[in-house]
Design a protein around this motif. Structure first.
Motif, short mmCIF file in Angstrom:
data_model
loop_
_atom_site.label_atom_id
_atom_site.label_comp_id
_atom_site.label_asym_id
_atom_site.label_seq_id
_atom_site.Cartn_x
_atom_site.Cartn_y
_atom_site.Cartn_z
N GLU A 181 -24.68 -44.98 -8.45
CA GLU A 181 -25.41 -45.80 -7.20
C GLU A 181 -26.08 -44.39 -6.69
O GLU A 181 -26.07 -43.89 -7.35
CB GLU A 181 -24.67 -47.14 -7.11
N PHE A 182 -27.37 -45.67 -6.21
CA PHE A 182 -27.69 -44.86 -6.00
C PHE A 182 -27.60 -45.26 -4.20
O PHE A 182 -27.07 -46.12 -4.03
CB PHE A 182 -29.60 -44.73 -6.04
N ARG A 183 -27.57 -43.58 -2.83
CA ARG A 183 -27.57 -44.32 -1.65
C ARG A 183 -28.78 -43.24 -1.06
O ARG A 183 -29.05 -42.87 -1.50
CB ARG A 183 -26.31 -43.51 -1.51
N GLU A 184 -29.11 -44.77 -0.09
CA GLU A 184 -30.21 -43.88 1.37
C GLU A 184 -29.40 -42.49 1.78
O GLU A 184 -28.33 -43.21 2.50
CB GLU A 184 -30.83 -44.34 1.34
N ALA A 185 -30.29 -41.44 1.95
CA ALA A 185 -29.70 -40.21 2.65
C ALA A 185 -29.77 -41.41 4.20
O ALA A 185 -30.60 -42.21 4.38
CB ALA A 185 -30.15 -39.85 3.29
N ALA A 186 -28.80 -41.01 4.82
CA ALA A 186 -28.29 -41.93 6.76
C ALA A 186 -30.06 -42.57 6.97
O ALA A 186 -30.31 -41.09 7.29
CB ALA A 186 -27.81 -40.82 7.36
N LYS A 187 -30.17 -43.07 7.42
CA LYS A 187 -31.26 -43.12 7.82
C LYS A 187 -31.73 -43.25 9.53
O LYS A 187 -30.84 -43.62 10.13
CB LYS A 187 -31.63 -45.13 7.51
N GLY A 188 -32.97 -42.56 9.77
CA GLY A 188 -32.98 -42.19 10.72
C GLY A 188 -33.51 -43.07 11.49
O GLY A 188 -33.88 -43.87 11.67
N ASP A 189 -34.20 -42.29 12.91
CA ASP A 189 -35.04 -43.18 13.39
C ASP A 189 -36.21 -43.26 13.75
O ASP A 189 -36.83 -44.21 13.63
CB ASP A 189 -34.71 -43.44 15.16
N VAL A 190 -37.04 -42.50 13.17
CA VAL A 190 -38.53 -42.02 12.74
C VAL A 190 -38.59 -42.28 11.51
O VAL A 190 -38.22 -41.15 10.68
CB VAL A 190 -38.94 -40.83 13.90
N ASP A 191 -39.87 -41.81 11.49
CA ASP A 191 -40.95 -41.59 9.69
C ASP A 191 -41.74 -40.34 10.26
O ASP A 191 -42.35 -41.08 10.52
CB ASP A 191 -41.01 -43.51 9.17
N ILE A 192 -41.22 -39.53 9.89
CA ILE A 192 -42.14 -38.02 10.29
C ILE A 192 -43.06 -37.80 9.13
O ILE A 192 -44.29 -37.55 9.40
CB ILE A 192 -40.63 -37.44 10.09
N THR A 193 -43.44 -38.97 8.21
CA THR A 193 -43.87 -39.25 7.32
C THR A 193 -45.73 -39.65 7.82
O THR A 193 -46.39 -39.69 7.46
CB THR A 193 -44.12 -39.53 5.71
N THR A 194 -44.98 -40.54 8.93
CA THR A 194 -46.59 -41.26 9.06
C THR A 194 -47.00 -40.84 10.43
O THR A 194 -47.73 -40.98 11.34
CB THR A 194 -46.23 -42.51 9.42
N ALA A 195 -46.38 -39.28 10.98
CA ALA A 195 -46.76 -39.33 12.21
C ALA A 195 -47.57 -37.99 12.20
O ALA A 195 -48.34 -37.61 11.56
CB ALA A 195 -45.50 -38.59 12.83
N ASP A 196 -48.96 -38.67 13.55
CA ASP A 196 -50.04 -36.99 13.38
C ASP A 196 -49.95 -36.50 13.57
O ASP A 196 -50.78 -34.84 13.91
CB ASP A 196 -50.98 -38.16 14.02
N PHE A 197 -48.40 -35.79 14.87
CA PHE A 197 -48.56 -34.72 15.25
C PHE A 197 -47.53 -34.93 15.10
O PHE A 197 -45.99 -35.20 15.37
CB PHE A 197 -49.22 -34.23 16.46
N LEU A 198 -46.45 -33.41 13.82
CA LEU A 198 -45.47 -32.64 14.55
C LEU A 198 -44.72 -31.84 14.94
O LEU A 198 -45.79 -31.01 14.37
CB LEU A 198 -44.91 -32.82 12.45
N LEU A 199 -43.88 -31.57 15.32
CA LEU A 199 -43.18 -30.89 16.14
C LEU A 199 -41.62 -30.37 15.25
O LEU A 199 -40.88 -30.72 15.65
CB LEU A 199 -42.81 -30.83 17.55
N SER A 200 -42.25 -28.66 14.26
CA SER A 200 -41.54 -28.67 13.49
C SER A 200 -40.44 -27.36 14.07
O SER A 200 -40.64 -26.85 14.34
CB SER A 200 -41.67 -28.86 12.11
#
Lengths: 311, 694, 189
Positions: A181-200
């Motif tokens: 089966e597949f399993r999603e990695a633990a879902k985080g609270d944010v979706d970084i792919t939609t952010a305009d500004f990332l501090l990494s």
């Protein structure tokens, strides 16, 4: 020079790297065949300009299993005798490509980002020693060459093509390593792919205790916090925040990186960001190759000053 | 009429034979039980750190143990009432037992073999009185203990901090023990009373209790026949219970009567203070304690010496903060494994790693244990095995790796170690290059931590003002490793010690001092340097300077202060007075902490815990916060005074987090002494006033 | 085990210090994954192990294929890029394979097997100093092998052309911070 591309699919959809392989294959000039392996190969869309033939290989297993793909590829090579076989340098390929190369004694190279013809032979270029040098590779004559190409190194083939379809019959494969089966990695609270500004942040931040100050800084700046792989490996942040090949690919307006050296896998995940500002103590850090603006300084000093400005 | 009585009066010949048969069974069971215990202990290895035992040592130890036991010196500490109660029970039992032996000797040896009958006349009267008084004392002592127990003191709360476990069995066992002894005392008096009610010789007034009770029965109308029957019944009941009690001794709580004095005699005087070295070329399974069979025989004896008195449980700072550790439960768990499973028992199946990592190695438990159990070195051995198996607290692993890589627990490059000298305004001697009278081994926290650097600089200024000839090792100093050792990484400590000894031996100096008690402790007691070094703590040095007049306070500070005795300075090394005399000399009014000197309550940083993750229970304050609460309870104070860098770190933090910020401030001892000197302000040199030697 | 020259022995000694019982060095310095696998195959097969563990990729060459090639030569079932191993009571239960984007593929694998294990699966255990010192004395067997035909030949090595690279922001941290804030405000629009 005949080329065989093996399509990569996941949960019924063809993955982007396949279209990049098609571009690379057609650039070599010579017939290009694409193999689609799955329980319903016809549903996999690999018909693009540049593809001469599509080979459907019907198997029982809907999802990737390495024994299945190995058997299919060995059969394809035996029947069609391509000069070059192209796969993506992906997790799936790592599960069977080396095995096929070892069994059949093929020429082999992975993480290739440039391929060219030299007469009848193929020449591949890959990086060595953490991308400090590039090596041009040549292969023994008389055997097919199996190359794993670096994702995002070629543009994807987009236009619909007019390939003809053939079938290849394959005896059922009893997999020794079976997909359950597949399993999603633990879902985080944010979706970084939609952010305009990332501090990494990356390994350069040192201790886990230092994450808090960057979290605060991100909040003050209105940025979303992202991390590179070492932070996730250490267990300090969930995978959902990870930028990179095994994490997410992001394309924010601003990517501000602290203490990230710029490993290839990380760059693959963010190098198309609109503005990249990198802060690192090492002037030789690879991230400066893709960054638009660079700061060679102590990241804590810079972070402290930034915090003061936006207080 | 001769004052005596006939033993076995009213018993038939076969009844007497039967009685001796019972004695034989009971005695045999007792000795078999003891033999089994001894066999169990003999399987342990020896670990006495001090010199191997010579006959002279055996004599000295026996004499000292006898003194400790007879004076009840250790039992009465911090609980004088328990001291009295136990003394009554102890001497009562001893005298009654001696009385039985005397009688047996008379009946079975003296009279039949030598024809010598001494149990009569004045001897008999004295004997009777003595036994009655001590028997009564025994009963009183038992009542005292029973009443204390009924008030449910925290000491006797058997609930475990690390898991829920039904300990009903322990409680029942305790009451059965008290109860059976009480029954024996009571039945002894009753049977004496019945005898007197029956035979009523006038001289039996010399058995006052029996006399009084016996006559009370007569007054209530008991006839001599009734008294005789009652006496017969009581005699057998008392006898059987007594013999059962004797045979049960090796198998119940009563074993402490034998094991505890033995433990007092065989225990290691340096327990916890000087830890044992690893055997040369030790293999992984020879390091530390992983199975019960790994324990030294002394430690196995100590397991049976424990009476569950709970003094260690209430002294422990980890237990007080809800960590999953109680020193009492470590010993009891080991005992259960030792008794019910044996040498092959795997300790890790009962005691969890986080229990073992909770310990601060503060020695409060060892200090107060009335029977001399060595919880701290035992836990240290358990840690050594965890280190071998890689079962480390994750943050501890990073700290140890940092020590290995950089020679300090901060992971800082070594060139940063002497940076604190930069702001001094005068040069500090490099004792590697020039001779100095005093070699100052500064320590990690005192060198690298910003808050502690202030105290270190204060001390440097004091010494400079007093014209003391001192030098430091600059970047050649590595952590002395006291806490590395106490965290169980013995190999790393040994490597650090080897290097530091080499560095120090290359210097020309008279004495060594440190401003860090942990450093002071391990340099003084554990670095095998042939004893040529004299090592001081800076409080002792300051005291010396003040007493010799080489340092003169310019004003009396007049502050109301309290002083926290650091564990490694106080309990470990017995240095209590020097810091107090310093405070007095600079004119501070000292209000003693309720728990002071050997009863000082640990800040929670020792044993490597300052490097480890938080383990306290939610809602419970950590040890340092509890200590600040304790200080605030003294009333208005100006300063909370410490003389250990880890205390500085822990208490500065605790003052804020315990909610007492603004109510009191922390000062390190050097900072107050510096203040009293009223030195003109020294400008920190912008140029190279204090040069670093690279 | 490892394939390499004498310098590789320090890594093996660290493994011994961490609790490994034996170490073997295959004396060969093959460059490509297939030759490396061939060099190792004989020695590994001789161990008849129930489980063969390799890494996913080396830090210098990042080929990502040696383990898989080795599994083939040993005829072992394999899973690559394993991020979790669930041990059942008797052996391998299932393993997690981590795909791009973080999706986990749960795989059931027959044993004996070979797994290529991804970094971050755990925190490596502590190697205590006593064990490190003991490992320094321990014997490491060395086996010489012929790795056979390489899978590729390096025609030439080139220093990669550096791109125009980043525009460096100069000045002290506060000036730099100022500039960063300006850029961010500008680019966010």
């Amino acid at each position: 020079m005949s080329v065989l591309v093996v399509a990569e699919q996941l949960q019924g959809r063809v993955r982007d790297v396949t279209y990049e392989l098609i571009t690379a294959a057609s650039a070599l000039g010579g017939p290009v065949a694409v193999a689609a392996i799955g329980s319903d190969p016809a549903s996999l869309d690999v018909n693009r300009v540049g593809v001469d033939e599509i080979v459907h290989v019907r198997v029982e297993q809907a999802e990737f299993e390495n024994d299945v793909y190995q058997a299919a590829l060995e059969r394809l090579i035996a029947e069609r005798r391509p000069d070059v076989v192209l796969l993506g340098f992906t997790v799936n390929s790592m599960g069977y490509a080396g095995a096929v190369a070892a069994k059949l004694g093929l020429g082999f190279a992975s993480d290739v980002f440039a391929v060219s013809r030299d007469g009848d032979a193929v020449v591949a270029t890959r990086a060595f020693y953490g991308s400090k040098t590039h090596g041009e590779l040549e292969f023994a004559a008389g055997k097919p060459v199996l190359l794993l190409l670096r994702p995002t190194a070629w543009p994807p083939a987009e236009e619909a093509g007019a390939a003809n379809v053939t079938e290849l019959a394959l005896e059922p494969v009893a997999s020794r390593a079976r997909h359950i089966e597949f399993r999603e990695a633990a879902k985080g609270d944010v979706d970084i792919t939609t952010a305009d500004f990332l501090l990494s942040i990356g390994r350069g931040i040192g201790e886990q205790e230092n994450i808090a100050m960057f979290e605060e800084l991100a909040a003050k700046l209105g940025a979303t916090l992202a991390v590179s792989r070492p932070i996730v490996d250490a267990g300090w942040m969930p995978n959902a925040r990870q930028v990179g090949q095994s994490g997410k690919t992001v394309k924010p307006k601003v990517y501000l990186a602290f203490g990230i050296s710029g490993a290839v896998q990380h760059l693959a995940g963010m190098k198309t960001s609109e503005t990249i500002i990198a802060v690192n103590t090492d002037p030789e850090a690879a991230i400066f190759d893709v960054a638009h603006y660079g700061v060679v300084a102590d990241l804590f000093d810079v972070a402290d000053e930034l915090a003061k400005l936006v207080d | 009429m001769t004052e005596t009585r006939q033993t076995f009066a009213g018993l038939s010949h076969w009844e007497i034979v039967f009685w001796y048969g019972l004695i034989a069974v009971s005695t045999t069971t007792f000795f078999v039980g003891c033999a089994l215990l001894i066999l169990r202990y003999r399987r342990g290895r020896s670990n006495v750190v001090s010199e191997p035992l010579t006959p002279g040592d055996v004599l000295r130890r026996t004499a000292r143990a006898t003194s400790i036991v007879l004076t009840h010196r250790w039992i009465k500490r911090r609980d004088p009432l328990a001291g009295v109660g136990h003394a009554l029970i102890f001497y009562g039992f001893l005298v009654l037992f001696a009385g039985t032996v005397i009688l047996a000797f008379q009946d079975d040896v003296a009279k039949p073999i030598f024809g010598f009958d001494f149990w009569r006349g004045g001897f008999y009267l004295g004997y009777s009185l003595f036994l009655d008084i001590f028997g009564f004392g025994l009963a009183v002592g038992l009542v005292i203990m029973g009443v204390k127990r009924l008030r449910h003191p925290r000491r006797l709360d058997y609930r475990r901090p690390d898991r829920a476990e039904d300990r009903h069995r322990y409680v029942v066992g305790d009451w059965v023990f008290l109860g059976s002894l009480f029954f024996l005392a009571l039945s002894g008096f009753l049977l004496e009373a019945f005898r007197i009610a029956d035979t009523n010789p006038s001289f039996e007034v010399w058995s006052p209790v029996g006399w009084t009770v016996g006559h009370a029965f007569k007054a209530l109308g008991m006839t001599p026949q009734q008294a005789s029957s009652a006496h017969f019944a009581m005699w057998w009941t008392h006898g059987v219970v007594a013999l059962t009690f004797v045979s049960s001794i090796p198998f119940t709580k009563a074993v402490h009567m034998l094991a505890s004095p033995t433990n007092v005699a065989v225990r290691d005087d340096l327990a916890g203070k000087e830890l044992p070295l690893l055997p040369a070329a030790a293999k992984a399974d020879q390091v530390g304690y992983g199975k019960i069979g790994d324990l030294s025989w002394q430690h196995r004896v100590s397991l049976d010496a424990c009476t569950k008195c709970g003094k260690c449980h209430v002294a422990c700072p980890a237990t007080a903060s809800g960590y999953p550790l109680s020193p009492r439960d470590v010993i009891l768990d080991l005992r259960e494994l030792s008794a019910h499973v044996g040498a092959d028992a795997v300790i890790g199946e009962r005691i969890r790693p986080d229990t073992i990592w909770s310990c601060t190695q503060c020695m409060a438990c060892v200090e107060i244990c009335p029977v001399g159990i060595e919880h701290v070195p035992i836990i240290n051995q358990l840690r050594r095995r965890l280190v071998e198996e890689g079962e480390l607290d994750p943050m501890l692993q990073s700290a140890l790796e940092a020590v290995y890589e950089t020679g300090n627990s901060f992971g800082e490059p070594k060139r940063k170690r002497p940076r604190w000298v930069r702001e001094l305004g005068f040069e500090v001697k490099d004792v590697r290059r020039e001779p100095a009278e005093l070699l100052w081994f500064v320590g990690d926290y005192a060198s690298f931590d910003a808050r502690n650097q202030r105290a270190t600089r204060a001390l440097a200024r004091i010494l400079h003002a007093a014209g003391v000839d001192f030098g430091i090792l600059f970047d050649a100093e590595k952590t002395a490793g006291c806490d590395v050792r106490r965290a169980g990484e013995e190999g790393l400590w040994a490597a650090l010690a080897e290097e530091n000894v080499r560095t120090i031996s290359g210097c020309d100096f008279e004495r060594i001092f440190s401003s860090d008690p942990h450093t002071f402790h391990t340099l003084r007691n554990e670095y095998q340097h042939g004893g040529e070094w004299t090592v001081l703590h800076h409080s002792q040095l300051l005291n010396e300077l003040l007493e010799r007049g080489e340092l003169t306070p310019q004003r009396r500070l007049g502050y109301r202060v309290t002083y926290h005795d650091p564990c490694t300075l106080g309990r470990y090394n017995g240095v209590y007075d020097a810091p107090r005399r310093v405070l007095e000399a600079i004119g501070c009014e000292l209000l003693e902490m309720p728990r002071n000197r050997d009863n000082s309550f640990c800040c929670g940083a020792g044993g490597g815990r300052i490097w480890m993750q938080e383990l306290k229970k939610n809602g419970v304050k950590r040890p340092s916060e509890q200590r600040i609460d304790e200080a605030v309870g003294l009333g208005t104070l100006d300063y909370f005074v410490v003389c250990c860098p880890k205390d500085v770190t822990m208490y500065e933090d605790a003052i804020k987090t315990s909610g007492h910020h603004g109510e009191l401030e922390l000062r390190e001892l050097s900072e107050l002494v510096l203040e009293s000197l009223d030195l003109p302000d020294e400008q920190p040199a912008a140029t190279a006033g204090g040069k670093e030697q690279q | 085990m490892t394939a390499g020259d004498e310098e590789a022995e320090s890594a093996l000694r660290r493994c011994l210090a961490m609790g490994a019982d034996r170490a073997i060095r295959v004396d060969a310095s093959p460059l490509d994954p297939v030759s490396t696998a061939r060099a190792l195959a004989g020695v590994v097969a001789a161990e008849s192990a129930d489980l063969v563990l390799t890494g996913v990729q080396s830090a210098d060459s990042v080929q990502g294929s040696t383990g898989t090639a080795l599994a083939e030569l040993l005829e072992l079932p394999r899973v690559a890029v394993v991020t979790r191993i669930d041990w059942s009571g008797t052996g391998l239960g299932t393993v997690d394979r981590e795909l791009e984007g973080g999706l986990i593929d749960v795989v059931e694998v027959d044993t004996p097997a070979l797994l290529t294990v991804q970094t971050g699966i755990n925190k490596p255990r502590y190697a205590n100093l006593r064990a490190i010192k003991q490992a320094e004395q321990q014997e490491i067997s060395v086996v010489a092998v012929d790795a056979g035909e390489p899978a590729y030949r390096v025609r030439r090595m080139i220093t990669p052309p550096r791109g125009a690279g980043a525009e460096l922001l100069d000045g002290d941290p506060s000036a730099v911070a100022q500039r960063i804030v300006e850029l961010v405000t500008e680019r966010l629009g």
